[in-house]
Each structure stands twice: as C-alpha cells, then as structure tokens.
Design a protein around this motif. Structure first.
Motif, PDB file in Angstrom:
ATOM      1  N   UNK A 128     -32.487 109.723  79.192  1.00  6.10           N
ATOM      2  CA  UNK A 128     -31.151 109.426  79.060  1.00  6.10           C
ATOM      3  C   UNK A 128     -30.972 109.232  77.586  1.00  6.10           C
ATOM      4  N   UNK A 129     -31.958 108.872  76.870  1.00  6.90           N
ATOM      5  CA  UNK A 129     -32.032 108.556  75.287  1.00  6.90           C
ATOM      6  C   UNK A 129     -32.077 110.153  74.575  1.00  6.90           C
ATOM      7  N   UNK A 130     -32.787 111.012  75.229  1.00  6.63           N
ATOM      8  CA  UNK A 130     -32.890 112.374  74.792  1.00  6.63           C
ATOM      9  C   UNK A 130     -31.570 113.061  74.874  1.00  6.63           C
ATOM     10  N   UNK A 131     -30.972 112.825  76.014  1.00  5.99           N
ATOM     11  CA  UNK A 131     -29.504 113.705  76.227  1.00  5.99           C
ATOM     12  C   UNK A 131     -28.570 113.004  75.121  1.00  5.99           C
ATOM     13  N   UNK A 132     -28.651 111.649  74.952  1.00  7.98           N
ATOM     14  CA  UNK A 132     -27.956 110.948  73.900  1.00  7.98           C
ATOM     15  C   UNK A 132     -27.985 111.597  72.412  1.00  7.98           C
ATOM     16  N   UNK A 133     -29.297 112.023  72.066  1.00  9.77           N
ATOM     17  CA  UNK A 133     -29.757 112.213  70.908  1.00  9.77           C
ATOM     18  C   UNK A 133     -28.999 113.610  70.603  1.00  9.77           C
ATOM     19  N   UNK A 134     -29.227 114.583  71.836  1.00  8.97           N
ATOM     20  CA  UNK A 134     -28.562 115.862  71.784  1.00  8.97           C
ATOM     21  C   UNK A 134     -27.186 115.857  71.382  1.00  8.97           C
ATOM     22  N   UNK A 135     -26.403 115.029  72.140  1.00 11.33           N
ATOM     23  CA  UNK A 135     -24.972 114.913  71.960  1.00 11.33           C
ATOM     24  C   UNK A 135     -24.621 114.156  70.703  1.00 11.33           C
ATOM     25  N   UNK A 136     -25.215 113.380  70.163  1.00 14.71           N
ATOM     26  CA  UNK A 136     -25.060 112.767  68.907  1.00 14.71           C
ATOM     27  C   UNK A 136     -25.233 113.865  67.722  1.00 14.71           C
ATOM     28  N   UNK A 137     -26.331 114.715  67.843  1.00 11.25           N
ATOM     29  CA  UNK A 137     -26.749 115.948  66.868  1.00 11.25           C
ATOM     30  C   UNK A 137     -25.545 116.750  66.976  1.00 11.25           C
ATOM     31  N   UNK A 138     -24.958 117.154  68.050  1.00 11.13           N
ATOM     32  CA  UNK A 138     -23.766 118.075  68.233  1.00 11.13           C
ATOM     33  C   UNK A 138     -22.590 117.634  67.428  1.00 11.13           C
ATOM     34  N   UNK A 139     -22.233 116.387  67.527  1.00  8.85           N
ATOM     35  CA  UNK A 139     -21.009 115.789  66.780  1.00  8.85           C
ATOM     36  C   UNK A 139     -21.316 115.799  65.387  1.00  8.85           C
ATOM     37  N   UNK A 140     -22.674 115.326  65.066  1.00  4.97           N
ATOM     38  CA  UNK A 140     -23.022 115.076  63.661  1.00  4.97           C
ATOM     39  C   UNK A 140     -22.991 116.360  63.031  1.00  4.97           C
ATOM     40  N   UNK A 141     -23.215 117.594  63.636  1.00  7.40           N
ATOM     41  CA  UNK A 141     -23.184 118.991  63.064  1.00  7.40           C
ATOM     42  C   UNK A 141     -21.700 119.333  63.073  1.00  7.40           C
ATOM     43  N   UNK A 195     -16.118 110.982  71.221  1.00  2.04           N
ATOM     44  CA  UNK A 195     -17.264 110.693  71.087  1.00  2.04           C
ATOM     45  C   UNK A 195     -17.594 109.198  70.494  1.00  2.04           C
ATOM     46  N   UNK A 196     -16.774 108.821  69.576  1.00  2.00           N
ATOM     47  CA  UNK A 196     -17.099 107.636  68.993  1.00  2.00           C
ATOM     48  C   UNK A 196     -17.334 106.353  69.919  1.00  2.00           C
ATOM     49  N   UNK A 197     -16.372 106.158  70.753  1.00  2.00           N
ATOM     50  CA  UNK A 197     -16.410 105.233  71.954  1.00  2.00           C
ATOM     51  C   UNK A 197     -17.539 105.632  72.724  1.00  2.00           C
ATOM     52  N   UNK A 198     -18.065 106.796  73.123  1.00  2.00           N
ATOM     53  CA  UNK A 198     -19.157 106.880  74.192  1.00  2.00           C
ATOM     54  C   UNK A 198     -20.412 106.614  73.066  1.00  2.00           C
TER      55      UNK A 198
END
Length: 239
Positions: A128-141, A195-198
């Motif tokens: 689950x954390x790996x999936x979170x890291x991928x999502x966060x990375x996408x929006x950070x980009x 994304x910010x709330x998620x």
C-alpha cells in the motif's frame, strides 16, 4: 453563438517526465527495475498461485527464469512504461514490480500499470505504501491526472482501485486483445484537486499509531477513502 469551452488553466505548465529516481517510505521503497531483479522476482512471483496472479496481466506467467530475465532486461531499457521494483524496508530484495506508463507530460496524465506483487505482500502495508509513493510522485511531478485501468473481469483490481482512492470513470468495450482474448477495460482516476485530501488520508493510515502490536490496522484505508471517491464502480460484486 457562444459555445461551451473548457476551463482555462491559468499558469499551466507541462509535467516533468519521471526519471526512475528512488522513492523511499517507512515500510517500502521503489527503484528502477533492473535485470538483476529477475532472479528474486521469478522465485517470488512464480509460486503455486502464479496462474491466478498472472491471469489478467498482458504478460506471463513465464516458463523459466531465463525467459523472465529476458523480459526484465527488455522492459528495464525503456522509459514508457517505466518499470519499478518494489522493495520492503531496508531489504533491497524486490517483492513485486509496477510501472508508470502512458506518460503524457503535455496533457498532464500518467497511468500506474503492470502491478504485480508476490502473494505474501498483496495485503501488506509495504505494498500500500508503494502505491502511495507512486501516486505522490506523479502529482509532485505536476501531473493533473493519475490513471488506473484494468480488465473489467478483474474484481480484485477494481476493488484495489477504490481502496486506493481512485474514482470510477467508465467501461471501454472491446478495448484490447490480451493473450488472444477480448478485454473490456474499466477506467479509474485520481485528479490533482482530489490528491491533497487523499494524501492526508494515506498519511493517517500509514501512521504507526494506526497499527497494533501485531501490525493489524485499526482503521482501514477503504473506510478513509470511501467518502472521497467521486463515483463508485456500479457493478462491482461484493467480496
């Protein structure tokens, strides 16, 4: 005659392409997949459950470690899909792989795909954390849209999408042919305004205080994300 037109995106700039840089969390990390990952991944992913786990994947199961190594070597050399190995904690041995794909910086959309996880990690905090890291990375980009697509018959993937906070968007009939079979494809997404709330909800779920001494969650991620899903998959069977 005035015709409707999309909202003007004041100050919009194209997103940055992902580079495969390492993404590090508390229980999991992601790094670019290499051919050296083939041996440990083959051992973990080609278990007795392999036919079931590979059923909806466009590749696999592989008949030999050599065949899997050839595939890992080939996909590690391209940037779209950009493949990552998922690793747990300080142990750099991968427990699965995934990719960022259909990368469109100009339009601000990107997709998570080719998600494959060893059986013992499929319901883990690390995955689950790996999936979170991928999502966060996408929006950070700078991406505006983060997509999840799966076979319409893959109920497990559809449930996972909602658990992770993706909203249902629709069914693409006869979208592709996979392994000689028809595939209708279900589409899901998270957009940048959501994304910010998620992001906060993921942080709340991943907080060590949310887990007891046995590592069991006190509050499920599904319960946290459910109120923030714009539209649910209308014909998803219960578990």
């Amino acid at each position: 005659m005035d015709l409707p037109i999309g909202e003007y995106l004041q100050g919009w700039n194209p997103a940055a392409p992902p580079t495969g840089a390492r993404l590090t969390g508390r229980t999991a990390s992601l790094r670019r997949l290499t051919s050296d990952d083939a041996r440990p991944l083959f051992a973990r992913l080609h278990s007795a459950k392999a036919p079931q786990d590979w059923l909806y994947m466009p590749v696999g199961p592989f008949t030999s470690e050599a065949e899997f190594t050839d595939w890992c070597t080939s996909v590690a050399a391209v940037d779209d899909p950009l493949f990552y190995a998922m690793v747990a904690g300080e142990n750099d041995t991968p427990f699965g792989f995934c990719s960022l794909m259909n990368i469109k910086p100009e339009g601000g959309s990107i997709e998570i795909g080719f998600v494959m996880v060893a059986p013992q990690y499929q319901k883990s905090t690390a995955f689950t954390e790996a999936m979170y890291l991928m999502a966060r990375h996408a929006f950070d980009l700078g991406y505006r849209r983060y997509e999840w697509k799966c076979d319409a018959l893959n109920h497990r993937s559809r449930r996972a999408a909602h658990r992770l906070g993706f909203s249902y968007e629709g069914l693409f009939r006869q979208a592709v042919v996979i392994k000689g079979r028809n595939r209708d494809t279900k589409w899901f997404s998270i957009i940048d305004s959501e994304w910010p709330e998620l992001d906060k909800l993921y942080a709340r779920w991943l907080d060590p205080a949310n887990f007891d001494e046995r590592g069991q969650q006190n509050l499920s991620l599904s319960r946290l994300t459910a109120p923030h899903i714009a539209q649910r998959d209308p014909d998803l069977p219960p578990e």
